[in-house]
Design an enzyme around this catalytic site. Structure first.
Site, PDB file in Angstrom:
ATOM      1  N   ASP A   1    -141.698  21.097  55.504  1.00  0.00           N
ATOM      2  CA  ASP A   1    -141.607  22.521  55.207  1.00  0.00           C
ATOM      3  C   ASP A   1    -140.727  22.676  53.958  1.00  0.00           C
ATOM      4  OD1 ASP A   1    -141.898  25.366  56.553  1.00  0.00           O
ATOM      5  OD2 ASP A   1    -139.768  25.159  56.200  1.00  0.00           O
TER       6      ASP A   1
ATOM      7  N   PHE B   1    -145.647  30.057  60.124  1.00  0.00           N
ATOM      8  CA  PHE B   1    -145.097  29.265  61.219  1.00  0.00           C
ATOM      9  C   PHE B   1    -146.220  28.807  62.147  1.00  0.00           C
ATOM     10  CE2 PHE B   1    -142.464  28.239  64.896  1.00  0.00           C
ATOM     11  CZ  PHE B   1    -141.452  27.549  64.251  1.00  0.00           C
TER      12      PHE B   1
ATOM     13  N   GLU C   1    -143.522  11.933  60.516  1.00  0.00           N
ATOM     14  CA  GLU C   1    -143.023  13.307  60.672  1.00  0.00           C
ATOM     15  C   GLU C   1    -144.155  14.222  61.129  1.00  0.00           C
ATOM     16  OE1 GLU C   1    -140.939  15.510  60.990  1.00  0.00           O
ATOM     17  OE2 GLU C   1    -139.320  15.532  59.549  1.00  0.00           O
ATOM     18  N   ASP C   2    -143.793  15.327  61.757  1.00  0.00           N
ATOM     19  CA  ASP C   2    -144.802  16.313  62.142  1.00  0.00           C
ATOM     20  C   ASP C   2    -145.178  17.202  60.964  1.00  0.00           C
ATOM     21  OD1 ASP C   2    -142.291  17.498  62.047  1.00  0.00           O
ATOM     22  OD2 ASP C   2    -142.483  18.579  63.937  1.00  0.00           O
TER      23      ASP C   2
ATOM     24  N   ARG D   1    -145.128  22.946  72.621  1.00  0.00           N
ATOM     25  CA  ARG D   1    -145.363  21.580  72.116  1.00  0.00           C
ATOM     26  C   ARG D   1    -146.601  20.961  72.738  1.00  0.00           C
ATOM     27  NH1 ARG D   1    -140.796  19.978  69.225  1.00  0.00           N
ATOM     28  NH2 ARG D   1    -138.807  20.633  70.069  1.00  0.00           N
TER      29      ARG D   1
HETATM   30  P1  IMP Z   1    -137.970  20.909  56.720  1.00  0.00           P
HETATM   31  O1  IMP Z   1    -136.674  20.188  56.767  1.00  0.00           O
HETATM   32  O2  IMP Z   1    -137.785  22.359  56.347  1.00  0.00           O
HETATM   33  O3  IMP Z   1    -139.018  20.241  55.868  1.00  0.00           O
HETATM   34  O4  IMP Z   1    -138.514  21.022  58.176  1.00  0.00           O
HETATM   35  C1  IMP Z   1    -138.878  19.940  58.898  1.00  0.00           C
HETATM   36  C2  IMP Z   1    -138.789  20.241  60.373  1.00  0.00           C
HETATM   37  O5  IMP Z   1    -138.771  21.646  60.681  1.00  0.00           O
HETATM   38  C3  IMP Z   1    -140.017  19.713  61.028  1.00  0.00           C
HETATM   39  O6  IMP Z   1    -139.828  18.384  61.415  1.00  0.00           O
HETATM   40  C4  IMP Z   1    -140.233  20.661  62.184  1.00  0.00           C
HETATM   41  O7  IMP Z   1    -139.582  20.184  63.333  1.00  0.00           O
HETATM   42  C5  IMP Z   1    -139.610  21.961  61.750  1.00  0.00           C
HETATM   43  N1  IMP Z   1    -140.640  22.924  61.270  1.00  0.00           N
HETATM   44  C6  IMP Z   1    -140.938  23.254  59.994  1.00  0.00           C
HETATM   45  N2  IMP Z   1    -141.923  24.156  59.919  1.00  0.00           N
HETATM   46  C7  IMP Z   1    -142.286  24.391  61.198  1.00  0.00           C
HETATM   47  C8  IMP Z   1    -143.307  25.218  61.794  1.00  0.00           C
HETATM   48  O8  IMP Z   1    -144.089  25.932  61.145  1.00  0.00           O
HETATM   49  N3  IMP Z   1    -143.372  25.190  63.155  1.00  0.00           N
HETATM   50  C9  IMP Z   1    -142.554  24.418  63.927  1.00  0.00           C
HETATM   51  N4  IMP Z   1    -141.601  23.628  63.409  1.00  0.00           N
HETATM   52  C10 IMP Z   1    -141.475  23.607  62.057  1.00  0.00           C
END
Ligand code: IMP
Length: 176
Positions: A102, A151, A98-99, A164
């Site tokens: 959050d 962010f 995963e990147d 990206r």
């Molecule tokens: P989560 O489900 O809230 O944990 O978010 C996961 C996904 O949200 C990641 O795989 C990202 O693609 C996107 N994401 C979360 N935070 C950021 C950020 O700060 N910048 C860009 N994409 C984000």
């Protein structure tokens, strides 16, 4: 391209050094296993392609797509599968890449989805973690960097599809 004010949070050099370290640790952990490395599109594309070049093991490569952000800077709270794996992961060791974690919703959704396919094991790696943004308990085996709840863009991460291709991770100062 949208006009964001961005400052460098993690330089290209810092990211590359950490990815190399993670590659070494993961090589030790995954040696001798039948590994399917799964890239979570689109955000993990850079991390994934750099990381697997540091894995000194045999592996198969797969891609999975999810979306939860649409064109916003906040999670919609709903995870949608946009692309599925191309082959079976039954009895394989999945390395899920995963990147960023959050809220934790996406990784937990993916772990549940993949667990149902009866892999031998799932090892998770995320380049970034925002500990203060977690909305549910989320166990991650390997984390590159813990970052503040702001962010970020670059190195695969986007805002409304843009940024990206930055080679570093930038913190967004203002969203216009
Ligand atoms: P989560 O489900 O809230 O944990 O978010 C996961 C996904 O949200 C990641 O795989 C990202 O693609 C996107 N994401 C979360 N935070 C950021 C950020 O700060 N910048 C860009 N994409 C984000």
């Amino acid at each position: 391209m949208s006009n964001l004010e961005i400052t460098t949070l993690l330089s290209e050099e810092k990211i590359q050094n950490r990815v190399a370290e993670l590659g070494k640790e993961l090589t030790k952990k995954l040696e001798g296993e039948e590994v399917v490395a799964v890239c979570v599109l689109k955000g993990a594309l850079m991390f994934y392609s750099d990381l697997i070049r540091h894995l000194n093991i045999d592996l198969k490569s797969e891609f999975i797509g999810v979306s939860s952000y649409a064109d916003r800077a906040k999670s919609s709270g709903e995870v949608k599968l946009t692309l599925d794996l191309n082959s079976s992961v039954k009895d394989k060791h999945i390395l899920l890449v995963e990147d960023i974690v959050d809220t934790g919703l996406t990784l937990n959704y993916l772990k549940k989805l993949l667990q149902a396919r009866q892999p031998k094991a799932i090892t998770t790696a995320s380049l970034l973690l925002k500990p203060d943004a977690l909305q549910e308990k989320c166990d991650i085996d390997y984390v590159g960097f813990e970052i503040p709840n702001d962010f970020v863009v670059g190195y695969g991460l986007d805002y409304a599809g843009a940024y990206r291709n930055l080679p570093f991770i930038g913190q967004v100062i203002s969203l216009n």
